[in-house]
Enzyme design. Structure first.
Site, PDB file in Angstrom:
ATOM      1  N   LYS A 216      10.230  12.121  -6.679  1.00 56.70           N
ATOM      2  CA  LYS A 216       8.899  11.869  -7.117  1.00 56.70           C
ATOM      3  C   LYS A 216       8.109  12.755  -7.424  1.00 56.70           C
ATOM      4  O   LYS A 216       7.655  13.306  -6.131  1.00 56.70           O
ATOM      5  CB  LYS A 216       8.548  10.329  -6.808  1.00 56.70           C
ATOM      6  CG  LYS A 216       6.962  10.029  -7.447  1.00 56.70           C
ATOM      7  CD  LYS A 216       6.440   8.801  -6.983  1.00 56.70           C
ATOM      8  CE  LYS A 216       5.442   8.240  -7.485  1.00 56.70           C
ATOM      9  NZ  LYS A 216       4.025   8.877  -7.037  1.00 56.70           N
TER      10      LYS A 216
ATOM     11  N   TYR B 257       7.677   9.101   2.063  1.00 56.39           N
ATOM     12  CA  TYR B 257       6.955  10.488   2.638  1.00 56.39           C
ATOM     13  C   TYR B 257       7.470  11.002   3.606  1.00 56.39           C
ATOM     14  O   TYR B 257       7.687  10.206   4.845  1.00 56.39           O
ATOM     15  CB  TYR B 257       5.641  10.395   2.717  1.00 56.39           C
ATOM     16  CG  TYR B 257       4.572  10.003   1.698  1.00 56.39           C
ATOM     17  CD1 TYR B 257       4.706  11.210   0.675  1.00 56.39           C
ATOM     18  CD2 TYR B 257       3.648   9.155   1.711  1.00 56.39           C
ATOM     19  CE1 TYR B 257       3.762  10.974  -0.468  1.00 56.39           C
ATOM     20  CE2 TYR B 257       2.720   8.841   0.517  1.00 56.39           C
ATOM     21  CZ  TYR B 257       2.802   9.805  -0.427  1.00 56.39           C
ATOM     22  OH  TYR B 257       1.862   9.787  -1.600  1.00 56.39           O
TER      23      TYR B 257
ATOM     24  N   THR C  90       8.728  11.130  -2.453  1.00 55.44           N
ATOM     25  CA  THR C  90       7.545  11.776  -2.989  1.00 55.44           C
ATOM     26  C   THR C  90       7.147  13.199  -2.550  1.00 55.44           C
ATOM     27  O   THR C  90       7.145  13.111  -1.271  1.00 55.44           O
ATOM     28  CB  THR C  90       6.286  10.969  -3.181  1.00 55.44           C
ATOM     29  OG1 THR C  90       6.705   9.730  -3.432  1.00 55.44           O
ATOM     30  CG2 THR C  90       5.121  11.564  -3.596  1.00 55.44           C
TER      31      THR C  90
ATOM     32  N   HIS D 244       1.310  12.629  -9.924  1.00 55.01           N
ATOM     33  CA  HIS D 244       0.730  11.500  -8.792  1.00 55.01           C
ATOM     34  C   HIS D 244      -0.601  10.998  -9.497  1.00 55.01           C
ATOM     35  O   HIS D 244      -1.659  10.779  -8.949  1.00 55.01           O
ATOM     36  CB  HIS D 244       0.256  12.244  -7.416  1.00 55.01           C
ATOM     37  CG  HIS D 244       0.622  11.506  -6.466  1.00 55.01           C
ATOM     38  ND1 HIS D 244       1.526  11.720  -5.670  1.00 55.01           N
ATOM     39  CD2 HIS D 244      -0.231  10.769  -5.673  1.00 55.01           C
ATOM     40  CE1 HIS D 244       1.443  10.933  -4.404  1.00 55.01           C
ATOM     41  NE2 HIS D 244       0.516  10.274  -4.749  1.00 55.01           N
TER      42      HIS D 244
ATOM     43  N   SER E 135       5.377   1.555  -0.932  1.00 57.53           N
ATOM     44  CA  SER E 135       4.783   2.743  -0.477  1.00 57.53           C
ATOM     45  C   SER E 135       5.201   3.091   1.051  1.00 57.53           C
ATOM     46  O   SER E 135       4.941   2.011   1.898  1.00 57.53           O
ATOM     47  CB  SER E 135       3.377   2.950  -0.611  1.00 57.53           C
ATOM     48  OG  SER E 135       2.831   4.038   0.127  1.00 57.53           O
TER      49      SER E 135
HETATM   50  C1  LIG Z   1      -4.624   4.245  -5.126  1.00 52.90           C
HETATM   51  C2  LIG Z   1      -3.265   5.068  -5.361  1.00 52.90           C
HETATM   52  C3  LIG Z   1      -2.432   5.158  -4.203  1.00 52.90           C
HETATM   53  C4  LIG Z   1      -1.212   5.862  -4.547  1.00 52.90           C
HETATM   54  N1  LIG Z   1      -0.469   5.780  -3.387  1.00 52.90           N
HETATM   55  C5  LIG Z   1       0.904   6.416  -3.399  1.00 52.90           C
HETATM   56  C6  LIG Z   1       1.892   6.597  -2.462  1.00 52.90           C
HETATM   57  O1  LIG Z   1       1.432   6.023  -1.315  1.00 52.90           O
HETATM   58  N2  LIG Z   1       2.723   7.024  -2.674  1.00 52.90           N
HETATM   59  C7  LIG Z   1       3.276   7.736  -3.886  1.00 52.90           C
HETATM   60  O2  LIG Z   1       4.178   8.191  -4.088  1.00 52.90           O
HETATM   61  N3  LIG Z   1       2.309   7.485  -4.760  1.00 52.90           N
HETATM   62  C8  LIG Z   1       1.010   6.956  -4.888  1.00 52.90           C
HETATM   63  N4  LIG Z   1       0.545   7.038  -5.742  1.00 52.90           N
HETATM   64  C9  LIG Z   1       0.592   7.535  -7.179  1.00 52.90           C
HETATM   65  C10 LIG Z   1       1.603   6.393  -7.907  1.00 52.90           C
HETATM   66  O3  LIG Z   1       2.864   6.206  -7.487  1.00 52.90           O
HETATM   67  C11 LIG Z   1       1.690   7.049  -9.425  1.00 52.90           C
HETATM   68  O4  LIG Z   1       2.098   8.148  -9.400  1.00 52.90           O
HETATM   69  C12 LIG Z   1       0.323   6.930 -10.329  1.00 52.90           C
HETATM   70  O5  LIG Z   1      -0.343   6.121  -9.955  1.00 52.90           O
HETATM   71  C13 LIG Z   1       0.604   6.742 -11.843  1.00 52.90           C
HETATM   72  O6  LIG Z   1      -0.257   7.043 -12.507  1.00 52.90           O
HETATM   73  P1  LIG Z   1      -1.197   5.925 -13.053  1.00 52.90           P
HETATM   74  O7  LIG Z   1      -1.995   5.307 -11.914  1.00 52.90           O
HETATM   75  O8  LIG Z   1      -2.132   6.422 -14.155  1.00 52.90           O
HETATM   76  O9  LIG Z   1      -0.250   4.628 -13.659  1.00 52.90           O
HETATM   77  C14 LIG Z   1      -0.820   6.357  -5.872  1.00 52.90           C
HETATM   78  C15 LIG Z   1      -1.636   6.229  -6.730  1.00 52.90           C
HETATM   79  C16 LIG Z   1      -2.952   5.411  -6.606  1.00 52.90           C
HETATM   80  C17 LIG Z   1      -3.782   5.174  -8.013  1.00 52.90           C
END
Ligand SMILES: Cc1cc2nc3c(=O)[nH]c(=O)nc-3n(C[C@H](O)[C@H](O)[C@H](O)COP(=O)(O)O)c2cc1C
Length: 363
Positions: free
Chosen positions: A238, A139, A165, A262, A116
């Protein structure tokens, strides 16, 4: 009795759900709200799971499974299996070794890791600890010069693709609001250090702080065109759910897309990703690979996603739970569990190879 009275050693985790339950007993209330929460009433968050559970598989018997394999080629990279670790911010919230432990665990499990923009460890240090392929999640920052330099750093450090993203310019998560979530001391987006702060909201009466300040530096399609010109790294978007956006992305020359909401963290009442996937796949027509994330917790989920048009999946929260519970070993074990389930599901649906998985495995 085999166990002395009074000992409560937890049973070893045998599924991602076991890690989730165990991690919930270890995380601070703030970390728990941040990791597990979703937007609004969390309808999309729960639908991501429920929609997988509604789909039924067809078993096929007596097939020759000789030469069976989970291997695939994705974005120019050879992968042992189609399970990638999704970009998640601030791993140090749940484990002191943070992204370094994640990278070590991913390496042990031969899982691609998407780092990330908001990692709590320098991207170069993560690369130094990694032995499996790394991708960089971007980002687009309001400061485009800083954004360009960040991409150059990722490329120089050996990251194989840029995953931009596009679905999260704003969000409201009530679980975080209720606990007053803020980052603890020692956890910060270190790769953004030195960047100029976002333009301040004007604060004028009648003006929305979101619309007048925060969103003014957000990315648009013009930035995707700029990124396509800027870098020769494979470019993946994404957060695509709409077929119209998928067609627009293709017109901008992207190399792949992630069908994602997300993890239910941005716009509540979006459809689950497994429900959205077939429409996006139809719009893309096989022109570029699709990944899917959101609610993937079982090997059968992976078979369903591939059957409906994905090339690979990503998991988010599950490996964070495992990182919290057992560091690098936990991350590796969680991926191992999921991969073993995938292999069983492939064997029982008569799919010897990833490319053999198609819609006929669905009931
Ligand atoms: C705590 C947390 C932080 C996240 N931070 C980012 C991030 O920094 N960048 C991003 O593109 N997606 C972020 N996501 C989304 C994840 O990349 C992903 O799309 C999502 O967790 C998938 O669903 P799942 O948790 O049910 O497997 C985050 C998700 C969570 C749970």
């Amino acid at each position: 009795m085999s166990q002395a009275i009074g000992t409560h050693a937890p049973a070893p985790p045998v599924s991602l759900g076991d890690y989730e339950r165990h991690a919930a007993t270890l995380m601070s209330p703030m970390a728990l709200a941040y990791v597990n929460g979703g937007a609004g009433d969390e309808i999309t968050l729960s639908e991501n799971r429920a929609a997988f559970d509604r789909l039924r598989l067809t078993s096929r018997v007596l097939r020759d499974m000789g030469g069976a394999s989970t291997a695939l080629r994705l974005l120019g990279v050879e992968l042992d299996h189609p399970i990638l670790l999704a970009p998640v911010a601030y791993h140090k919230l749940v484990h002191p070794e943070g992204e370094i432990a994640t990278a070590q665990g991913a390496g042990a499990a031969r899982a691609g890791l998407v780092v990330s923009t908001q990692a709590s460890t320098r991207l170069e240090d993560i690369a130094a600890a990694a032995t499996a392929p790394l991708f960089f999640q971007l980002y687009v920052q309001p400061d485009r010069d800083f954004t360009r330099d960040l991409i150059a750093r990722a490329r120089a450090a050996g990251y194989k693709a840029l995953m931009v993203t596009v679905d999260a310019p704003a969000s409201l998560r009530n679980r975080e609001q209720r606990v007053g979530f803020r980052l603890p001391a020692g956890v910060s987006p270190v790769n953004l250090a030195g960047m100029a702060p976002r333009p301040a909201a004007t604060g004028a009466v009648g003006q929305s702080p979101l619309f007048s300040g925060f969103l003014s530096g957000s990315a648009t399609w013009a930035d995707i065109a700029w990124l396509r010109e800027l870098t020769d790294m494979p470019l993946v978007l994404k957060g695509i759910l709409s077929p119209a956006d998928a067609r627009e992305a293709l017109a901008h020359g992207v190399d792949g897309m992630v069908v994602s909401n997300h993890g239910g963290r941005v716009l509540d009442t979006l459809p689950s990703t497994i429900e959205a996937l077939p429409r996006v796949a139809e719009a893309v027509g096989g022109a570029v690979p699709l990944l899917l994330d959101g609610g993937v917790r079982r090997g059968t989920d992976i078979v369903k996603a591939i059957a409906l048009g994905a090339s690979a999946v990503m998991i988010g929260r599950p490996y964070i739970h495992a990182l919290c519970a057992a560091g690098a070993a936990g991350v590796a074990h969680a991926v191992h569990l999921l991969r073993a389930e995938l292999e069983v599901a492939m064997a029982l649906t008569g799919s010897a190879r990833i490319e053999d998985i198609d819609a006929t495995v669905l009931w």
